[in-house]
Design a protein around this motif. Structure first.
Motif, mmCIF file in Angstrom:
data_model
loop_
_atom_site.group_PDB
_atom_site.id
_atom_site.type_symbol
_atom_site.label_atom_id
_atom_site.label_comp_id
_atom_site.label_asym_id
_atom_site.label_seq_id
_atom_site.Cartn_x
_atom_site.Cartn_y
_atom_site.Cartn_z
ATOM 1 N N UNK A 31 8.735 19.527 1.122
ATOM 2 C CA UNK A 31 7.529 18.410 0.694
ATOM 3 C C UNK A 31 7.625 17.389 1.651
ATOM 4 N N UNK A 32 8.818 16.903 1.935
ATOM 5 C CA UNK A 32 8.810 15.710 2.936
ATOM 6 C C UNK A 32 8.400 16.053 4.474
ATOM 7 N N UNK A 33 8.292 17.411 4.689
ATOM 8 C CA UNK A 33 7.743 17.718 5.970
ATOM 9 C C UNK A 33 6.217 17.796 6.155
ATOM 10 N N UNK A 34 5.796 18.106 4.858
ATOM 11 C CA UNK A 34 4.231 17.977 4.988
ATOM 12 C C UNK A 34 3.381 17.095 4.256
ATOM 13 N N UNK A 35 4.502 15.922 4.114
ATOM 14 C CA UNK A 35 3.927 14.697 3.525
ATOM 15 C C UNK A 35 3.216 13.708 4.818
ATOM 16 N N UNK A 36 2.222 13.228 4.304
ATOM 17 C CA UNK A 36 1.142 12.435 5.402
ATOM 18 C C UNK A 36 1.381 11.151 4.730
ATOM 19 N N UNK A 37 2.053 10.227 5.283
ATOM 20 C CA UNK A 37 2.200 8.753 4.708
ATOM 21 C C UNK A 37 3.460 8.127 4.865
ATOM 22 N N UNK A 38 3.701 6.861 4.570
ATOM 23 C CA UNK A 38 4.786 6.211 4.536
ATOM 24 C C UNK A 38 5.756 6.453 3.520
ATOM 25 N N UNK A 39 6.602 7.315 3.773
ATOM 26 C CA UNK A 39 7.159 7.941 2.574
ATOM 27 C C UNK A 39 8.823 7.825 3.000
ATOM 28 N N UNK A 40 9.355 7.516 1.611
ATOM 29 C CA UNK A 40 10.916 7.332 1.585
ATOM 30 C C UNK A 40 11.187 8.302 0.390
ATOM 31 N N UNK A 41 12.580 8.879 0.443
ATOM 32 C CA UNK A 41 12.974 9.864 -0.680
ATOM 33 C C UNK A 41 14.286 9.341 -0.956
ATOM 34 N N UNK A 42 14.703 9.694 -2.248
ATOM 35 C CA UNK A 42 15.724 9.847 -2.709
ATOM 36 C C UNK A 42 16.336 11.076 -3.576
ATOM 37 N N UNK A 43 17.627 11.081 -3.550
ATOM 38 C CA UNK A 43 18.013 12.453 -4.022
ATOM 39 C C UNK A 43 19.555 12.036 -4.503
ATOM 40 N N UNK A 44 19.948 12.938 -5.649
ATOM 41 C CA UNK A 44 21.051 13.012 -6.050
ATOM 42 C C UNK A 44 21.811 14.223 -5.744
ATOM 43 N N UNK A 45 20.928 15.289 -5.373
ATOM 44 C CA UNK A 45 21.140 16.538 -5.122
ATOM 45 C C UNK A 45 21.290 16.670 -3.619
#
Length: 339
Positions: A31-45
């Motif tokens: 998903x992160x690779x395909x997202x177009x925009x100002x993206x942050x992500x958080x994961x516990x995994x």
């Protein structure tokens, strides 16, 4: 292939394009690779974080909860535990300004429709989209959310198992949150002699097994691993509460650790998210014979219906013993040849 939830989010990129976006708990996909925009992500995994980090770098967080950001929108992919969802929504709302959007996405079979009640403390939930057996809801914050403190969600309890008193600190989303599960109790009550070399608690959860080993064998080098940031934090807190030390490592299976062990003790995981996943345990069982010193032990507890014996027999020269069993669980024992 993208998970259904990721496909739902990608088809709503235009709706989410107004400002920066934090997505927490996105699936193990691209998903992160395909997202177009100002993206942050958080994961516990840990595995999902590694995938996101390849595209986002420092904008991908691996932590019990997202912190240190200010974003315009924050979207949570519904975890299995509603208590974990409440905690993460509180953490995410604290990162938003008044007028910011707080969103919740999830699979219909995982109860996302009833889970929208989790959004009600922050505003009036509105359904944005439904596709591929998933749904997306949002609220607009009408007032500033309270500051987030992880300590507010910790659960501390005392237990006695196999003659040892332990203080356990747990967090939402950690296996057997707030209690000693029957399988771990059966395992610890039927452990063979604890070695004094290098010991491993695989899939440490809240750290009960590793802390028990550290207390019973203070001269041993105890190591603990888990794929979950929540488990890593809970284990560190549990160790500290009992005045013992161990090395706690986030890892996908045994991949983050090198060398061999004198003893591996585990209540191995077989659940990931909503579905059932045995891959981490099957990988451990396949690798364990090569990761033990000569004469080292593997001791594990499992549900009685799980057929781990053939997998173990293949690597341990058909030497698999049952140390104990109840109506639900069994404790299995193997000794390594050090090959």
């Amino acid at each position: 292939m993208l998970h259904n939830i990721s496909q739902l989010l990608l088809r709503n990129q235009d709706h989410l394009a107004e400002g920066s976006l934090l997505i927490s708990q996105s699936p193990r996909d691209q998903l992160a690779q395909e997202w177009d925009g100002d993206l942050y992500s958080h994961h516990t995994d840990f595995v999902a974080w590694q995938l996101a980090q390849r595209a986002l770098g420092d904008k991908a967080q691996f932590a019990p909860a997202p912190t240190g950001l200010t974003v315009d929108q924050a979207l949570l992919v519904m975890p299995k535990s509603k208590d974990e969802a409440r905690m993460l929504l509180a953490a995410m709302a604290a990162l938003l300004p008044v007028g910011g959007k707080l969103l919740l996405a999830g699979e219909n079979k995982a109860g996302i429709k009833s889970a929208v009640k989790l959004l009600e403390p922050y505003g009036e939930p509105v359904k944005i989209d439904s596709a591929r057996h998933c749904s997306l809801f949002e609220v607009v914050l009408t007032q500033a959310a309270p500051a987030f403190n992880l300590e507010d969600y910790q659960q501390r309890f005392e237990l006695t198992v196999a003659g040892e008193q332990l203080t356990v600190v747990s967090l939402p989303g950690v296996f057997s949150h707030g209690e000693l599960d029957d399988a771990t109790a059966l395992l610890l009550e039927n452990l063979p002699r604890i070695k004094t070399g290098r010991l491993l608690d695989f899939g440490c959860g809240a750290g009960i097994i590793g802390t028990y080993l550290a207390k019973k064998a203070p001269q041993a080098q105890v190591e603990m691993l888990d794929v979950s940031a929540l488990a890593i934090k809970a284990s560190e807190l549990t160790l500290a509460a009992n005045g013992v030390t161990a090395k706690v490592t986030p890892s996908d299976g045994l991949s983050a650790l090198t060398g061999r062990f004198h003893q591996i003790v585990t209540n191995p995981p077989f659940h990931t998210g909503v579905g059932t996943d045995y891959s981490a345990t099957e990988q451990l069982l396949a690798e364990a014979p090569k990761r033990l010193v000569q004469g080292g032990d593997l001791v594990l507890v499992a549900n009685r219906f799980l057929r781990y014996e053939p997998l173990l027999a293949a690597g341990f020269n058909n030497k698999v013993d049952t140390l104990a069993q109840s109506n639900k669980f069994k404790v299995l024992y193997c000794r390594g040849s050090g090959r």
